[in-house]
Design a protein around this motif. Structure first.
Motif, PDB file in Angstrom:
ATOM      1  N   MET A 173      29.996  17.305  56.951  1.00  0.00           N
ATOM      2  CA  MET A 173      29.995  18.244  55.903  1.00  0.00           C
ATOM      3  C   MET A 173      31.253  19.103  55.994  1.00  0.00           C
ATOM      4  SD  MET A 173      27.091  20.930  55.114  1.00  0.00           S
ATOM      5  CE  MET A 173      26.929  21.650  56.688  1.00  0.00           C
ATOM      6  N   ASN A 174      31.966  19.267  55.203  1.00  0.00           N
ATOM      7  CA  ASN A 174      33.083  19.975  55.034  1.00  0.00           C
ATOM      8  C   ASN A 174      32.898  21.418  54.799  1.00  0.00           C
ATOM      9  OD1 ASN A 174      35.920  20.443  55.564  1.00  0.00           O
ATOM     10  ND2 ASN A 174      36.210  20.040  53.382  1.00  0.00           N
ATOM     11  N   LEU A 175      33.166  22.224  55.795  1.00  0.00           N
ATOM     12  CA  LEU A 175      32.717  23.855  55.601  1.00  0.00           C
ATOM     13  C   LEU A 175      34.243  24.361  55.230  1.00  0.00           C
ATOM     14  CD1 LEU A 175      30.708  24.234  58.819  1.00  0.00           C
ATOM     15  CD2 LEU A 175      30.070  24.042  56.190  1.00  0.00           C
ATOM     16  N   LEU A 176      34.016  25.310  54.178  1.00  0.00           N
ATOM     17  CA  LEU A 176      35.266  26.167  53.507  1.00  0.00           C
ATOM     18  C   LEU A 176      35.002  27.632  53.996  1.00  0.00           C
ATOM     19  CD1 LEU A 176      35.617  24.571  50.123  1.00  0.00           C
ATOM     20  CD2 LEU A 176      36.632  24.016  52.294  1.00  0.00           C
ATOM     21  N   THR A 177      36.107  28.414  54.198  1.00  0.00           N
ATOM     22  CA  THR A 177      36.022  29.971  54.220  1.00  0.00           C
ATOM     23  C   THR A 177      35.681  30.743  53.011  1.00  0.00           C
ATOM     24  OG1 THR A 177      38.223  30.262  53.850  1.00  0.00           O
ATOM     25  CG2 THR A 177      37.702  29.469  55.982  1.00  0.00           C
ATOM     26  N   CYS A 178      35.233  31.994  53.041  1.00  0.00           N
ATOM     27  CA  CYS A 178      34.845  32.826  51.941  1.00  0.00           C
ATOM     28  C   CYS A 178      36.083  32.589  50.951  1.00  0.00           C
ATOM     29  CB  CYS A 178      34.551  34.189  52.254  1.00  0.00           C
ATOM     30  SG  CYS A 178      33.034  34.245  53.067  1.00  0.00           S
ATOM     31  N   SER A 179      37.182  32.863  51.300  1.00  0.00           N
ATOM     32  CA  SER A 179      38.315  32.872  50.460  1.00  0.00           C
ATOM     33  C   SER A 179      38.668  31.541  49.702  1.00  0.00           C
ATOM     34  CB  SER A 179      39.757  33.234  51.334  1.00  0.00           C
ATOM     35  OG  SER A 179      39.466  34.255  52.069  1.00  0.00           O
ATOM     36  N   GLU A 180      38.425  30.432  50.487  1.00  0.00           N
ATOM     37  CA  GLU A 180      38.650  28.974  49.618  1.00  0.00           C
ATOM     38  C   GLU A 180      37.457  29.042  48.739  1.00  0.00           C
ATOM     39  OE1 GLU A 180      38.353  27.119  53.371  1.00  0.00           O
ATOM     40  OE2 GLU A 180      40.550  26.451  53.081  1.00  0.00           O
ATOM     41  N   ILE A 181      36.350  29.081  48.958  1.00  0.00           N
ATOM     42  CA  ILE A 181      35.152  29.228  48.176  1.00  0.00           C
ATOM     43  C   ILE A 181      35.471  30.017  46.691  1.00  0.00           C
ATOM     44  CG2 ILE A 181      32.856  29.693  47.682  1.00  0.00           C
ATOM     45  CD1 ILE A 181      32.920  26.980  48.926  1.00  0.00           C
ATOM     46  N   ALA A 182      35.826  31.162  47.255  1.00  0.00           N
ATOM     47  CA  ALA A 182      36.185  32.243  46.140  1.00  0.00           C
ATOM     48  C   ALA A 182      37.225  31.727  45.203  1.00  0.00           C
ATOM     49  CB  ALA A 182      36.759  33.731  46.886  1.00  0.00           C
ATOM     50  N   GLU A 183      38.140  31.267  45.531  1.00  0.00           N
ATOM     51  CA  GLU A 183      39.092  30.415  44.752  1.00  0.00           C
ATOM     52  C   GLU A 183      38.540  29.377  43.738  1.00  0.00           C
ATOM     53  OE1 GLU A 183      42.636  29.195  46.761  1.00  0.00           O
ATOM     54  OE2 GLU A 183      43.526  28.210  45.009  1.00  0.00           O
ATOM     55  N   ASN A 184      37.668  28.627  44.649  1.00  0.00           N
ATOM     56  CA  ASN A 184      37.012  27.536  43.672  1.00  0.00           C
ATOM     57  C   ASN A 184      36.065  27.827  42.646  1.00  0.00           C
ATOM     58  OD1 ASN A 184      38.301  25.610  45.346  1.00  0.00           O
ATOM     59  ND2 ASN A 184      36.456  25.217  46.699  1.00  0.00           N
ATOM     60  N   TRP A 185      35.529  29.139  43.000  1.00  0.00           N
ATOM     61  CA  TRP A 185      34.386  29.743  41.953  1.00  0.00           C
ATOM     62  C   TRP A 185      35.173  30.545  40.921  1.00  0.00           C
ATOM     63  CZ3 TRP A 185      29.661  30.716  45.923  1.00  0.00           C
ATOM     64  CH2 TRP A 185      29.163  29.594  46.127  1.00  0.00           C
ATOM     65  N   GLY A 186      36.201  31.193  41.470  1.00  0.00           N
ATOM     66  CA  GLY A 186      36.850  32.029  40.533  1.00  0.00           C
ATOM     67  C   GLY A 186      36.057  33.496  40.670  1.00  0.00           C
ATOM     68  N   VAL A 187      35.835  33.691  41.801  1.00  0.00           N
ATOM     69  CA  VAL A 187      35.340  35.179  42.213  1.00  0.00           C
ATOM     70  C   VAL A 187      36.252  35.697  43.302  1.00  0.00           C
ATOM     71  CG1 VAL A 187      33.004  34.699  41.163  1.00  0.00           C
ATOM     72  CG2 VAL A 187      33.591  34.193  43.791  1.00  0.00           C
ATOM     73  N   SER A 188      35.816  37.092  43.684  1.00  0.00           N
ATOM     74  CA  SER A 188      36.204  37.648  44.756  1.00  0.00           C
ATOM     75  C   SER A 188      35.825  37.074  46.202  1.00  0.00           C
ATOM     76  CB  SER A 188      36.245  39.151  44.781  1.00  0.00           C
ATOM     77  OG  SER A 188      34.963  39.760  44.977  1.00  0.00           O
ATOM     78  N   ARG A 189      36.555  37.159  47.268  1.00  0.00           N
ATOM     79  CA  ARG A 189      36.398  36.877  48.529  1.00  0.00           C
ATOM     80  C   ARG A 189      35.109  37.758  49.017  1.00  0.00           C
ATOM     81  NH1 ARG A 189      36.288  38.691  53.110  1.00  0.00           N
ATOM     82  NH2 ARG A 189      37.390  40.543  52.532  1.00  0.00           N
ATOM     83  N   ARG A 190      35.241  38.962  48.698  1.00  0.00           N
ATOM     84  CA  ARG A 190      34.377  40.063  49.046  1.00  0.00           C
ATOM     85  C   ARG A 190      32.725  39.697  48.358  1.00  0.00           C
ATOM     86  NH1 ARG A 190      34.312  46.459  48.117  1.00  0.00           N
ATOM     87  NH2 ARG A 190      32.444  47.053  49.132  1.00  0.00           N
TER      88      ARG A 190
END
Length: 333
Positions: A1-18
């Protein structure tokens, strides 16, 4: 299973890292894990629906899914009568069984506790109540004798030790609460559940409709479920909001102490800190209500506020003759 950081997921979802970090902390992203100070999220994790977008919800009577020390079901009428008529966000930093919260059903609330296993149940009810109900059905399908109780208690403690906050852990917590002595939730210094068997072999561990309706309420409204210190839980409360404190009580006697529902307990210093927080919220214009035992220390800590004495039944006390007593409701409005 590939794990991503909050910043990477935020970019994928179009939301803020916070925003992603907050969703992780609130338990709304399946499979998210905290490693050090960094959240790691499965690459294929689904973006949760924004809980701030309230959908239609029909009020239904709800009741606690667990028996909890200090539960407020028997004081609900007095508590409702003493709540403010209107308020903004509802805060309950010691949610426990959530009797008042589930009765009032605010459409915007922040609920908190230090007990991770308890909050895990709330989160599973919100995210997938049917999966939780099915797991409990399986547990209830076999008769519970002493051997089975301790076998499943060991399994539950293994999940606590491994910090496995999955649906099986949530189901075990509800099942054990119905089969342990007096419905008491108590842990030892290692944080492991240590309440003995109640010697009842049969009986359902849940009210399916109640669990299903709790899940619908939690998922249909803006309810934040957080885990941490009680002071942090209401640090965003503002003028007009409502905070209800139902902390572990000041003991009536030296031996009366049922505050060890977490391994850290609740000390005299914690009660002093809670009183200071009450005063601080009052100064901010927040509506604050608190329940506790009717003992001198409580009157001393909250001198100057409205203190209402009420009769209460203490269902957790092991001595049935001592299951009645005086409590107080304290408020600043």
């Amino acid at each position: 299973m590939n794990l991503l950081t909050c910043s990477e997921i935020a970019e994928n979802w179009g939301v803020s890292r916070r925003r992603v970090s907050t969703l992780c902390r609130d338990g709304r992203i399946d499979g998210a894990i905290l490693k050090g100070k960094t959240w790691l999220i499965p690459e294929d994790a689904e973006k949760p629906l924004d809980p701030r977008r309230i959908i239609d919800y029909t009020w239904r009577p709800l009741s606690p899914f667990v028996k909890w020390a200090g539960g407020k079901t028997q004081l609900l009428e007095r508590l409702r009568d003493n709540m403010p008529h209107t308020f903004g966000t509802y805060y309950e930093p010691f949610i426990g069984g959530g009797a008042l919260f589930l009765d009032v059903q605010p459409n915007k609330a922040v609920i908190n506790d230090v007990n991770e296993q308890l909050l895990n149940v709330y989160r599973w009810l919100r995210n997938d109540a049917e999966a939780l109900i099915e797991k409990i059905r399986v547990l209830d399908s076999l008769e519970c004798d002493k051997e089975r109780y301790y076998e499943l208690r060991d399994k539950y403690n293994e999940k606590i030790s491994l910090n496995e906050l999955d649906v099986d852990c949530a189901a075990l917590m509800i099942w054990i609460n119905k089969h342990c002595f007096n419905g008491l939730y108590r842990v030892n210094s290692k944080g492991l559940f240590n309440v003995p068997y109640n010697n009842k072999k049969s009986g359902t561990s849940m009210d399916e409709d109640n669990l299903r309706n709790i899940g619908e309420y939690l998922s249909s409204n803006d309810i934040q479920i957080i885990q941490g210190d009680f002071a942090d839980a209401c640090n965003k409360a503002v003028k007009g909001d409502f905070v209800y404190f139902d902390s572990p009580y000041v003991p009536v006697s030296e031996t009366a102490s049922f505050t060890d529902y977490t391994k850290d307990g609740f000390s005299y210093a914690d009660h002093v800190r809670l009183a200071e927080l009450f005063i601080g919220l009052d100064k901010k214009g927040v509506n604050v209500m608190l329940s506790n035992n009717d003992v001198p220390l409580v009157h001393e800590l909250y001198h100057g506020y409205k203190i209402i004495e009420v009769d209460a039944r203490r269902s957790i006390n092991s001595d049935a003759s001592k299951r009645t007593g005086k409590e107080v409701i304290i408020k600043n409005y």
